[in-house]
Scaffold this motif. Structure first.
Motif, PDB file in Angstrom:
ATOM      1  N   LEU A  18     -42.432  87.113 -56.818  1.00  0.00           N
ATOM      2  CA  LEU A  18     -41.143  87.753 -56.414  1.00  0.00           C
ATOM      3  C   LEU A  18     -40.286  87.745 -57.509  1.00  0.00           C
ATOM      4  O   LEU A  18     -39.485  88.812 -57.975  1.00  0.00           O
ATOM      5  CB  LEU A  18     -40.601  86.791 -55.567  1.00  0.00           C
ATOM      6  N   VAL A  19     -40.519  86.855 -58.675  1.00  0.00           N
ATOM      7  CA  VAL A  19     -39.685  87.066 -59.818  1.00  0.00           C
ATOM      8  C   VAL A  19     -39.633  88.390 -60.535  1.00  0.00           C
ATOM      9  O   VAL A  19     -38.658  89.081 -60.822  1.00  0.00           O
ATOM     10  CB  VAL A  19     -39.836  85.872 -60.747  1.00  0.00           C
ATOM     11  N   HIS A  20     -40.977  89.005 -60.673  1.00  0.00           N
ATOM     12  CA  HIS A  20     -41.280  89.899 -61.430  1.00  0.00           C
ATOM     13  C   HIS A  20     -40.970  91.344 -60.344  1.00  0.00           C
ATOM     14  O   HIS A  20     -41.157  92.432 -61.004  1.00  0.00           O
ATOM     15  CB  HIS A  20     -42.480  89.727 -62.056  1.00  0.00           C
ATOM     16  N   ALA A  21     -41.067  91.058 -59.124  1.00  0.00           N
ATOM     17  CA  ALA A  21     -40.985  92.135 -58.161  1.00  0.00           C
ATOM     18  C   ALA A  21     -39.917  92.863 -58.141  1.00  0.00           C
ATOM     19  O   ALA A  21     -39.770  93.951 -58.028  1.00  0.00           O
ATOM     20  CB  ALA A  21     -41.497  91.719 -56.793  1.00  0.00           C
ATOM     21  N   PHE A  22     -38.669  92.054 -58.688  1.00  0.00           N
ATOM     22  CA  PHE A  22     -37.253  92.732 -58.569  1.00  0.00           C
ATOM     23  C   PHE A  22     -36.763  92.720 -59.826  1.00  0.00           C
ATOM     24  O   PHE A  22     -35.596  92.705 -60.300  1.00  0.00           O
ATOM     25  CB  PHE A  22     -36.573  91.795 -57.652  1.00  0.00           C
ATOM     26  N   GLU A  23     -37.502  93.046 -60.904  1.00  0.00           N
ATOM     27  CA  GLU A  23     -37.204  93.218 -62.489  1.00  0.00           C
ATOM     28  C   GLU A  23     -37.694  94.819 -62.967  1.00  0.00           C
ATOM     29  O   GLU A  23     -38.777  95.124 -62.359  1.00  0.00           O
ATOM     30  CB  GLU A  23     -37.757  92.142 -63.335  1.00  0.00           C
ATOM     31  N   HIS A  24     -37.113  95.059 -63.812  1.00  0.00           N
ATOM     32  CA  HIS A  24     -37.275  96.390 -64.489  1.00  0.00           C
ATOM     33  C   HIS A  24     -37.217  96.100 -65.963  1.00  0.00           C
ATOM     34  O   HIS A  24     -36.238  95.647 -66.378  1.00  0.00           O
ATOM     35  CB  HIS A  24     -36.572  97.559 -64.053  1.00  0.00           C
ATOM     36  N   ARG A  25     -38.332  96.464 -66.751  1.00  0.00           N
ATOM     37  CA  ARG A  25     -38.337  96.263 -68.108  1.00  0.00           C
ATOM     38  C   ARG A  25     -38.601  97.876 -68.744  1.00  0.00           C
ATOM     39  O   ARG A  25     -39.438  98.269 -68.338  1.00  0.00           O
ATOM     40  CB  ARG A  25     -39.129  95.290 -68.537  1.00  0.00           C
ATOM     41  N   GLN A  26     -37.350  98.161 -69.428  1.00  0.00           N
ATOM     42  CA  GLN A  26     -37.359  99.380 -69.962  1.00  0.00           C
ATOM     43  C   GLN A  26     -37.576  99.540 -71.448  1.00  0.00           C
ATOM     44  O   GLN A  26     -36.786  99.160 -72.093  1.00  0.00           O
ATOM     45  CB  GLN A  26     -36.111 100.284 -69.586  1.00  0.00           C
ATOM     46  N   VAL A  27     -38.718 100.127 -71.723  1.00  0.00           N
ATOM     47  CA  VAL A  27     -38.805 100.262 -73.430  1.00  0.00           C
ATOM     48  C   VAL A  27     -38.043 101.611 -73.775  1.00  0.00           C
ATOM     49  O   VAL A  27     -38.655 102.642 -73.237  1.00  0.00           O
ATOM     50  CB  VAL A  27     -40.505 100.045 -73.749  1.00  0.00           C
ATOM     51  N   GLY A  28     -37.269 101.327 -74.659  1.00  0.00           N
ATOM     52  CA  GLY A  28     -36.467 102.781 -75.035  1.00  0.00           C
ATOM     53  C   GLY A  28     -34.951 102.764 -74.374  1.00  0.00           C
ATOM     54  O   GLY A  28     -35.036 102.639 -73.284  1.00  0.00           O
ATOM     55  N   ALA A  29     -33.958 102.331 -75.042  1.00  0.00           N
ATOM     56  CA  ALA A  29     -32.889 102.361 -74.518  1.00  0.00           C
ATOM     57  C   ALA A  29     -31.958 103.627 -74.995  1.00  0.00           C
ATOM     58  O   ALA A  29     -30.708 103.558 -74.687  1.00  0.00           O
ATOM     59  CB  ALA A  29     -32.103 101.248 -74.875  1.00  0.00           C
ATOM     60  N   VAL A  47     -32.616  94.486 -65.037  1.00  0.00           N
ATOM     61  CA  VAL A  47     -33.166  95.257 -66.161  1.00  0.00           C
ATOM     62  C   VAL A  47     -33.228  94.605 -67.404  1.00  0.00           C
ATOM     63  O   VAL A  47     -32.148  93.980 -67.854  1.00  0.00           O
ATOM     64  CB  VAL A  47     -32.402  96.831 -66.077  1.00  0.00           C
ATOM     65  N   VAL A  48     -34.264  94.619 -68.114  1.00  0.00           N
ATOM     66  CA  VAL A  48     -34.184  94.468 -69.602  1.00  0.00           C
ATOM     67  C   VAL A  48     -34.390  95.813 -70.416  1.00  0.00           C
ATOM     68  O   VAL A  48     -35.464  96.399 -70.101  1.00  0.00           O
ATOM     69  CB  VAL A  48     -35.352  93.394 -69.996  1.00  0.00           C
ATOM     70  N   LEU A  49     -33.407  96.053 -71.080  1.00  0.00           N
ATOM     71  CA  LEU A  49     -33.722  97.333 -71.923  1.00  0.00           C
ATOM     72  C   LEU A  49     -34.024  96.840 -73.494  1.00  0.00           C
ATOM     73  O   LEU A  49     -33.327  96.187 -73.938  1.00  0.00           O
ATOM     74  CB  LEU A  49     -32.186  97.836 -72.198  1.00  0.00           C
ATOM     75  N   ILE A  50     -35.121  97.329 -73.792  1.00  0.00           N
ATOM     76  CA  ILE A  50     -35.881  97.236 -75.041  1.00  0.00           C
ATOM     77  C   ILE A  50     -35.859  98.175 -76.038  1.00  0.00           C
ATOM     78  O   ILE A  50     -36.280  99.184 -75.685  1.00  0.00           O
ATOM     79  CB  ILE A  50     -37.135  96.443 -74.739  1.00  0.00           C
ATOM     80  N   ASP A  51     -35.472  97.849 -77.288  1.00  0.00           N
ATOM     81  CA  ASP A  51     -35.368  99.034 -78.250  1.00  0.00           C
ATOM     82  C   ASP A  51     -35.839  98.441 -79.633  1.00  0.00           C
ATOM     83  O   ASP A  51     -35.760  97.301 -79.675  1.00  0.00           O
ATOM     84  CB  ASP A  51     -34.130  99.779 -78.323  1.00  0.00           C
ATOM     85  N   ALA A  87     -24.042  92.833 -65.309  1.00  0.00           N
ATOM     86  CA  ALA A  87     -24.724  91.383 -65.588  1.00  0.00           C
ATOM     87  C   ALA A  87     -26.113  91.352 -65.141  1.00  0.00           C
ATOM     88  O   ALA A  87     -26.672  90.575 -65.689  1.00  0.00           O
ATOM     89  CB  ALA A  87     -24.031  90.524 -64.386  1.00  0.00           C
ATOM     90  N   ARG A  88     -26.507  92.676 -64.416  1.00  0.00           N
ATOM     91  CA  ARG A  88     -27.859  92.667 -64.229  1.00  0.00           C
ATOM     92  C   ARG A  88     -28.846  93.288 -65.501  1.00  0.00           C
ATOM     93  O   ARG A  88     -30.085  93.498 -65.589  1.00  0.00           O
ATOM     94  CB  ARG A  88     -28.417  93.364 -62.950  1.00  0.00           C
ATOM     95  N   ILE A  89     -28.192  93.927 -66.551  1.00  0.00           N
ATOM     96  CA  ILE A  89     -28.761  94.584 -67.760  1.00  0.00           C
ATOM     97  C   ILE A  89     -28.887  93.592 -68.800  1.00  0.00           C
ATOM     98  O   ILE A  89     -27.490  93.201 -69.351  1.00  0.00           O
ATOM     99  CB  ILE A  89     -28.036  95.793 -68.054  1.00  0.00           C
ATOM    100  N   THR A  90     -29.840  93.148 -69.612  1.00  0.00           N
ATOM    101  CA  THR A  90     -30.076  92.476 -70.653  1.00  0.00           C
ATOM    102  C   THR A  90     -30.749  93.297 -71.937  1.00  0.00           C
ATOM    103  O   THR A  90     -31.670  93.835 -71.608  1.00  0.00           O
ATOM    104  CB  THR A  90     -30.982  91.390 -70.398  1.00  0.00           C
ATOM    105  N   PRO A  91     -29.697  93.776 -72.587  1.00  0.00           N
ATOM    106  CA  PRO A  91     -30.388  94.485 -73.972  1.00  0.00           C
ATOM    107  C   PRO A  91     -30.907  93.623 -74.895  1.00  0.00           C
ATOM    108  O   PRO A  91     -30.571  92.332 -75.294  1.00  0.00           O
ATOM    109  CB  PRO A  91     -29.091  95.234 -74.537  1.00  0.00           C
ATOM    110  N   THR A  92     -32.181  94.028 -75.431  1.00  0.00           N
ATOM    111  CA  THR A  92     -32.827  92.962 -76.412  1.00  0.00           C
ATOM    112  C   THR A  92     -33.635  93.934 -77.259  1.00  0.00           C
ATOM    113  O   THR A  92     -33.952  95.288 -77.162  1.00  0.00           O
ATOM    114  CB  THR A  92     -33.635  92.235 -75.733  1.00  0.00           C
ATOM    115  N   ALA A  93     -33.866  93.435 -78.512  1.00  0.00           N
ATOM    116  CA  ALA A  93     -34.918  93.995 -79.419  1.00  0.00           C
ATOM    117  C   ALA A  93     -36.242  93.310 -79.616  1.00  0.00           C
ATOM    118  O   ALA A  93     -37.278  93.652 -80.292  1.00  0.00           O
ATOM    119  CB  ALA A  93     -34.173  94.372 -80.869  1.00  0.00           C
ATOM    120  N   ASP A  94     -36.351  92.506 -78.819  1.00  0.00           N
ATOM    121  CA  ASP A  94     -37.635  91.462 -78.677  1.00  0.00           C
ATOM    122  C   ASP A  94     -38.444  92.082 -77.751  1.00  0.00           C
ATOM    123  O   ASP A  94     -38.442  91.823 -76.362  1.00  0.00           O
ATOM    124  CB  ASP A  94     -36.965  89.903 -78.193  1.00  0.00           C
ATOM    125  N   TYR A  95     -39.621  92.281 -78.161  1.00  0.00           N
ATOM    126  CA  TYR A  95     -40.638  92.636 -77.393  1.00  0.00           C
ATOM    127  C   TYR A  95     -41.422  91.848 -76.707  1.00  0.00           C
ATOM    128  O   TYR A  95     -42.152  92.116 -75.727  1.00  0.00           O
ATOM    129  CB  TYR A  95     -41.707  93.721 -78.326  1.00  0.00           C
TER     130      TYR A  95
END
Length: 102
Positions: A18-29, A47-51, A87-95
């Motif tokens: 369930l933890v991962h069922a309601f998450e979205h990880r987007q590569v490329g912001a 959402v985790v925005l990864i760039d 609050a639901r969007i976390t930007p990161t460069a950490d793959y």
């Protein structure tokens, strides 16, 4: 609660956390990735925005902030909506943020 309970049981049966069922990880912001992240966060997903670097990832979150602020100005959203969405969007460069996804 019945629908959530049923969904939780179905996901558990399928072996989906369930933890991962309601998450979205987007590569490329960039514009497209940031827009997908915005729509996902608007739907209630974390959402985790990864760039490639933190500055680019932060720009993706800034895009979401601009979009929701425009929605507030048009009367289509409330300030509380913006706080919750951002609050639901976390930007990161950490793959490494992708380590637990399929």
């Amino acid at each position: 609660h019945l629908v959530r309970g049923g969904l939780a049981l179905l996901l558990e049966h399928l072996g989906v956390s369930l933890v991962h069922a309601f998450e979205h990880r987007q590569v490329g912001a960039g514009f497209m990735g940031a827009s997908v992240g915005y729509v996902s966060a608007r739907a209630g997903l974390d959402v985790v925005l990864i760039d490639r670097d933190q500055e680019s990832a932060d720009k993706g979150k800034a895009h979401a902030q601009k979009v929701i602020e425009d929605q507030i100005k048009k009367g289509r959203a409330k300030p509380a909506d913006a706080e919750a969405l951002l609050a639901r969007i976390t930007p990161t460069a950490d793959y490494a943020a992708l380590k637990d996804v399929d």
